[in-house]
Motif scaffolding. Structure first.
Motif, PDB file in Angstrom:
ATOM      1  N   MET A   1      13.902 -18.116  -3.664  1.00 29.03           N
ATOM      2  CA  MET A   1      12.315 -17.652  -3.662  1.00 29.03           C
ATOM      3  C   MET A   1      11.881 -17.238  -2.207  1.00 29.03           C
ATOM      4  SD  MET A   1       9.075 -19.776  -5.142  1.00 29.03           S
ATOM      5  CE  MET A   1       7.437 -18.946  -5.001  1.00 29.03           C
ATOM      6  N   ARG A   2      11.544 -16.153  -2.094  1.00 26.60           N
ATOM      7  CA  ARG A   2      10.804 -15.778  -0.643  1.00 26.60           C
ATOM      8  C   ARG A   2       9.525 -16.506  -0.607  1.00 26.60           C
ATOM      9  NH1 ARG A   2      12.888  -9.478  -1.749  1.00 26.60           N
ATOM     10  NH2 ARG A   2      15.115 -10.042  -1.190  1.00 26.60           N
ATOM     11  N   HIS A   3       9.420 -17.052   0.839  1.00 28.27           N
ATOM     12  CA  HIS A   3       8.246 -17.808   1.132  1.00 28.27           C
ATOM     13  C   HIS A   3       7.513 -16.823   2.166  1.00 28.27           C
ATOM     14  CE1 HIS A   3       9.680 -21.308  -0.803  1.00 28.27           C
ATOM     15  NE2 HIS A   3      10.909 -20.856  -0.473  1.00 28.27           N
ATOM     16  N   ASP A   4       6.032 -17.301   2.129  1.00 28.89           N
ATOM     17  CA  ASP A   4       5.303 -16.825   3.214  1.00 28.89           C
ATOM     18  C   ASP A   4       5.602 -17.274   4.526  1.00 28.89           C
ATOM     19  OD1 ASP A   4       4.108 -15.364   1.563  1.00 28.89           O
ATOM     20  OD2 ASP A   4       2.259 -16.794   1.220  1.00 28.89           O
ATOM     21  N   ILE A   5       5.362 -16.696   5.832  1.00 28.56           N
ATOM     22  CA  ILE A   5       5.784 -17.243   6.889  1.00 28.56           C
ATOM     23  C   ILE A   5       4.727 -18.334   7.286  1.00 28.56           C
ATOM     24  CG2 ILE A   5       5.713 -16.816   9.291  1.00 28.56           C
ATOM     25  CD1 ILE A   5       6.963 -13.925   8.732  1.00 28.56           C
ATOM     26  N   ASP A   6       5.337 -19.486   7.964  1.00 25.40           N
ATOM     27  CA  ASP A   6       4.464 -20.688   8.095  1.00 25.40           C
ATOM     28  C   ASP A   6       4.611 -20.792   9.692  1.00 25.40           C
ATOM     29  OD1 ASP A   6       3.580 -23.093   8.648  1.00 25.40           O
ATOM     30  OD2 ASP A   6       5.176 -24.350   7.292  1.00 25.40           O
ATOM     31  N   VAL A   7       3.341 -20.369  10.071  1.00 23.20           N
ATOM     32  CA  VAL A   7       3.254 -20.306  11.720  1.00 23.20           C
ATOM     33  C   VAL A   7       3.219 -21.845  12.227  1.00 23.20           C
ATOM     34  CG1 VAL A   7       1.634 -19.988  13.775  1.00 23.20           C
ATOM     35  CG2 VAL A   7       1.724 -18.165  11.787  1.00 23.20           C
ATOM     36  N   GLN A   8       3.008 -22.710  11.674  1.00 21.45           N
ATOM     37  CA  GLN A   8       3.076 -24.134  12.251  1.00 21.45           C
ATOM     38  C   GLN A   8       4.603 -24.440  12.507  1.00 21.45           C
ATOM     39  OE1 GLN A   8       0.703 -26.171  13.219  1.00 21.45           O
ATOM     40  NE2 GLN A   8       2.489 -27.215  14.192  1.00 21.45           N
ATOM     41  N   ALA A   9       5.516 -24.045  11.419  1.00 20.05           N
ATOM     42  CA  ALA A   9       6.811 -24.210  11.547  1.00 20.05           C
ATOM     43  C   ALA A   9       7.456 -23.356  12.729  1.00 20.05           C
ATOM     44  CB  ALA A   9       7.740 -23.834  10.341  1.00 20.05           C
ATOM     45  N   ILE A  10       7.011 -22.354  13.102  1.00 15.48           N
ATOM     46  CA  ILE A  10       7.380 -21.304  13.782  1.00 15.48           C
ATOM     47  C   ILE A  10       7.033 -22.196  15.678  1.00 15.48           C
ATOM     48  CG2 ILE A  10       7.098 -19.356  15.474  1.00 15.48           C
ATOM     49  CD1 ILE A  10       6.666 -18.019  12.877  1.00 15.48           C
ATOM     50  N   TRP A  11       5.641 -22.708  15.343  1.00 11.74           N
ATOM     51  CA  TRP A  11       5.399 -23.526  16.786  1.00 11.74           C
ATOM     52  C   TRP A  11       6.042 -24.953  16.958  1.00 11.74           C
ATOM     53  CZ3 TRP A  11       3.506 -22.451  21.210  1.00 11.74           C
ATOM     54  CH2 TRP A  11       2.733 -23.650  21.943  1.00 11.74           C
ATOM     55  N   LEU A  38       0.295 -10.950   9.209  1.00  7.83           N
ATOM     56  CA  LEU A  38      -0.374  -9.880   8.507  1.00  7.83           C
ATOM     57  C   LEU A  38       0.246  -9.917   7.238  1.00  7.83           C
ATOM     58  CD1 LEU A  38      -0.873  -6.999  11.085  1.00  7.83           C
ATOM     59  CD2 LEU A  38      -2.612  -8.887  10.350  1.00  7.83           C
ATOM     60  N   PRO A  39      -0.463  -9.918   6.044  1.00 13.32           N
ATOM     61  CA  PRO A  39       0.218  -9.411   4.689  1.00 13.32           C
ATOM     62  C   PRO A  39       0.683  -8.362   4.670  1.00 13.32           C
ATOM     63  CG  PRO A  39      -1.958 -10.359   4.373  1.00 13.32           C
ATOM     64  CD  PRO A  39      -1.969 -10.091   5.988  1.00 13.32           C
ATOM     65  N   GLN A  40       0.195  -7.061   5.286  1.00 16.16           N
ATOM     66  CA  GLN A  40       0.830  -5.916   5.077  1.00 16.16           C
ATOM     67  C   GLN A  40       0.295  -5.263   6.229  1.00 16.16           C
ATOM     68  OE1 GLN A  40       0.465  -4.048   1.205  1.00 16.16           O
ATOM     69  NE2 GLN A  40       1.154  -1.905   2.116  1.00 16.16           N
ATOM     70  N   VAL A  41       1.185  -4.018   6.871  1.00 12.60           N
ATOM     71  CA  VAL A  41       0.593  -3.273   7.969  1.00 12.60           C
ATOM     72  C   VAL A  41       1.517  -2.167   8.116  1.00 12.60           C
ATOM     73  CG1 VAL A  41       2.378  -4.497   9.829  1.00 12.60           C
ATOM     74  CG2 VAL A  41       0.034  -3.302  10.435  1.00 12.60           C
ATOM     75  N   GLY A  42       1.089  -1.231   8.547  1.00  7.57           N
ATOM     76  CA  GLY A  42       2.029   0.007   8.772  1.00  7.57           C
ATOM     77  C   GLY A  42       3.038  -0.111   9.687  1.00  7.57           C
ATOM     78  N   ALA A  60       4.553  -9.348  10.484  1.00  6.73           N
ATOM     79  CA  ALA A  60       3.975  -8.690   9.129  1.00  6.73           C
ATOM     80  C   ALA A  60       5.028  -9.147   8.110  1.00  6.73           C
ATOM     81  CB  ALA A  60       3.931  -7.146   9.220  1.00  6.73           C
ATOM     82  N   GLU A  61       4.428  -9.614   6.933  1.00  6.45           N
ATOM     83  CA  GLU A  61       5.191 -10.107   5.832  1.00  6.45           C
ATOM     84  C   GLU A  61       5.715  -8.782   5.045  1.00  6.45           C
ATOM     85  OE1 GLU A  61       6.184 -12.596   4.773  1.00  6.45           O
ATOM     86  OE2 GLU A  61       4.504 -14.231   5.090  1.00  6.45           O
ATOM     87  N   HIS A  62       4.788  -7.554   5.278  1.00  6.02           N
ATOM     88  CA  HIS A  62       5.555  -6.463   4.605  1.00  6.02           C
ATOM     89  C   HIS A  62       4.940  -5.317   5.556  1.00  6.02           C
ATOM     90  CE1 HIS A  62       4.930  -2.896   1.486  1.00  6.02           C
ATOM     91  NE2 HIS A  62       6.148  -2.847   2.067  1.00  6.02           N
ATOM     92  N   GLN A  63       5.920  -4.420   6.135  1.00  2.00           N
ATOM     93  CA  GLN A  63       5.818  -3.404   7.277  1.00  2.00           C
ATOM     94  C   GLN A  63       6.136  -2.142   6.273  1.00  2.00           C
ATOM     95  OE1 GLN A  63       6.214  -3.009  11.720  1.00  2.00           O
ATOM     96  NE2 GLN A  63       8.292  -2.685  10.640  1.00  2.00           N
ATOM     97  N   GLY A  64       5.010  -1.362   5.951  1.00  2.00           N
ATOM     98  CA  GLY A  64       5.146   0.074   5.393  1.00  2.00           C
ATOM     99  C   GLY A  64       5.500   1.047   5.900  1.00  2.00           C
ATOM    100  N   GLU A  65       5.530   0.867   7.519  1.00  2.00           N
ATOM    101  CA  GLU A  65       5.969   2.301   8.407  1.00  2.00           C
ATOM    102  C   GLU A  65       6.699   1.881   9.504  1.00  2.00           C
ATOM    103  OE1 GLU A  65       2.405   4.358   8.797  1.00  2.00           O
ATOM    104  OE2 GLU A  65       1.833   4.695   6.727  1.00  2.00           O
ATOM    105  N   GLY A  66       7.661   1.079   9.491  1.00  2.00           N
ATOM    106  CA  GLY A  66       8.107   0.672  10.394  1.00  2.00           C
ATOM    107  C   GLY A  66       8.897   1.915  11.219  1.00  2.00           C
ATOM    108  N   ARG A  67       8.787   1.590  12.637  1.00  2.00           N
ATOM    109  CA  ARG A  67       9.382   2.614  13.364  1.00  2.00           C
ATOM    110  C   ARG A  67      10.353   2.294  14.407  1.00  2.00           C
ATOM    111  NH1 ARG A  67       5.354   4.171  17.262  1.00  2.00           N
ATOM    112  NH2 ARG A  67       4.509   2.231  16.903  1.00  2.00           N
ATOM    113  N   GLY A  68      11.492   3.132  14.490  1.00  2.00           N
ATOM    114  CA  GLY A  68      12.589   2.883  15.377  1.00  2.00           C
ATOM    115  C   GLY A  68      12.677   4.115  16.627  1.00  2.00           C
ATOM    116  N   ARG A  69      13.535   3.994  17.144  1.00  2.00           N
ATOM    117  CA  ARG A  69      13.552   4.897  18.388  1.00  2.00           C
ATOM    118  C   ARG A  69      13.731   6.339  17.738  1.00  2.00           C
ATOM    119  NH1 ARG A  69      17.776   5.629  20.944  1.00  2.00           N
ATOM    120  NH2 ARG A  69      16.577   6.085  23.126  1.00  2.00           N
ATOM    121  N   LEU A  70      13.167   7.256  18.774  1.00  2.00           N
ATOM    122  CA  LEU A  70      12.817   8.639  18.390  1.00  2.00           C
ATOM    123  C   LEU A  70      12.261   8.903  16.967  1.00  2.00           C
ATOM    124  CD1 LEU A  70      16.851   9.504  19.298  1.00  2.00           C
ATOM    125  CD2 LEU A  70      14.698   9.764  20.714  1.00  2.00           C
TER     126      LEU A  70
END
Length: 272
Positions: A1-11, A38-42, A60-70
């Motif tokens: 099961m995929r979980h939401d990111i827990d900021v406290q666990a990161i810290w 962010l739940p969702q971001v471009g 971002a939990e969901h990145q809809g418009e991820g960008r790479g080089r070029l």
């Protein structure tokens, strides 16, 4: 099961690393209230460009418009990967090309802690040798007036069908199971902070970081094909990375240095 990111666990992981004196942890520039999830971001890079705060990671939990080089784009799978951007102070101009390289090294280190062996591909990819050099991470560094935005995308819990291209892989596919994302995020951030500090100096820490990068490079010593704007693809031998982060190569026309700004694609090919 995929979980939401827990900021406290990161810290908690970051502060544990600081107590243990891990790379970057002893002088962590992060703060517990500086994380944005962010739940969702471009694009996390684009979001941070509009909301620039130094050392304040955007994830971002969901990145809809991820960008790479070029200008390359891709769509992420919700909660499957790590899509993260951090604004950092610009290193000295003569070494700024090393920033995306050492960000990739920070990812290499973090994945090694999960038991996954990787190599770095100049200038911005992390590869899994056991999966035919499939890509597990990409880095995009963008210079801004405030500093440099370092964007990092890691495939963590993707199935084969969820990956954007056949030449990609995920931590789950490589290891047989997917770890939680929080330890990877924390370890990447700690490593990025430590390598960034080394990059801003000019002493033993910088030399050690550069040696570490070279030791896990999939590009140095390999025959590669370089694509540059306005020129035919050229097969060359990758020799080293220079003091500015450029790739030193040798081809039929002699020696040359390729910089991140004029490289479209580099991949391993047969010997020249």
């Amino acid at each position: 099961m995929r979980h939401d990111i827990d900021v406290q666990a990161i810290w908690d992981r970051l502060t544990t690393s600081a107590s243990a004196g891990d790379e970057g942890g002893a002088r962590t520039p992060f703060a517990p209230d500086a994380f944005t999830v962010l739940p969702q971001v471009g694009s996390t890079n684009a979001y941070l460009a509009e909301h620039p705060t130094m050392w304040a990671p955007v994830i971002a939990e969901h990145q809809g418009e991820g960008r790479g080089r070029l200008g390359r784009t891709w769509r992420e799978v919700p909660r499957a990967g790590i899509a993260m951007s951090v604004l950092v102070p610009a290193p000295p101009a003569q070494r700024i090309g090393w920033l995306p390289l050492l960000a990739g090294l920070a990812v290499h280190d973090a994945l090694a802690r999960q038991g996954l062996a990787t190599e770095v591909k100049w200038p911005n990819d992390v590869l899994v040798p056991s999966a035919d050099d499939a890509k597990v991470c990409g880095v995009l560094a963008e210079l801004r007036p405030e500093g440099v935005i370092v964007g990092i995308g890691i495939n963590v819990d993707h199935s084969r069908e969820e990956l954007p291209v056949p030449t990609a892989t995920s931590v789950r596919l490589a290891l047989g199971s997917a770890p939680r994302r929080e330890p990877i995020i924390a370890d990447v951030l700690a490593g990025l902070a430590g390598y960034h500090e080394a990059l801003r100096g000019d002493g033993p820490a910088l030399s050690a970081a550069q040696r570490a990068y070279r030791s896990v490079s999939a590009t140095i010593g390999a025959s590669v094909e370089v694509h540059r704007p306005g020129r035919e693809p050229e097969r060359v031998q990758a020799l080293d990375v220079d003091a500015s982060g450029g790739l030193m190569v040798r081809g039929v026309g002699g020696s040359d240095t390729v910089t991140a700004g004029d490289v479209q694609h580099i991949r391993r090919v047969t010997d020249v």
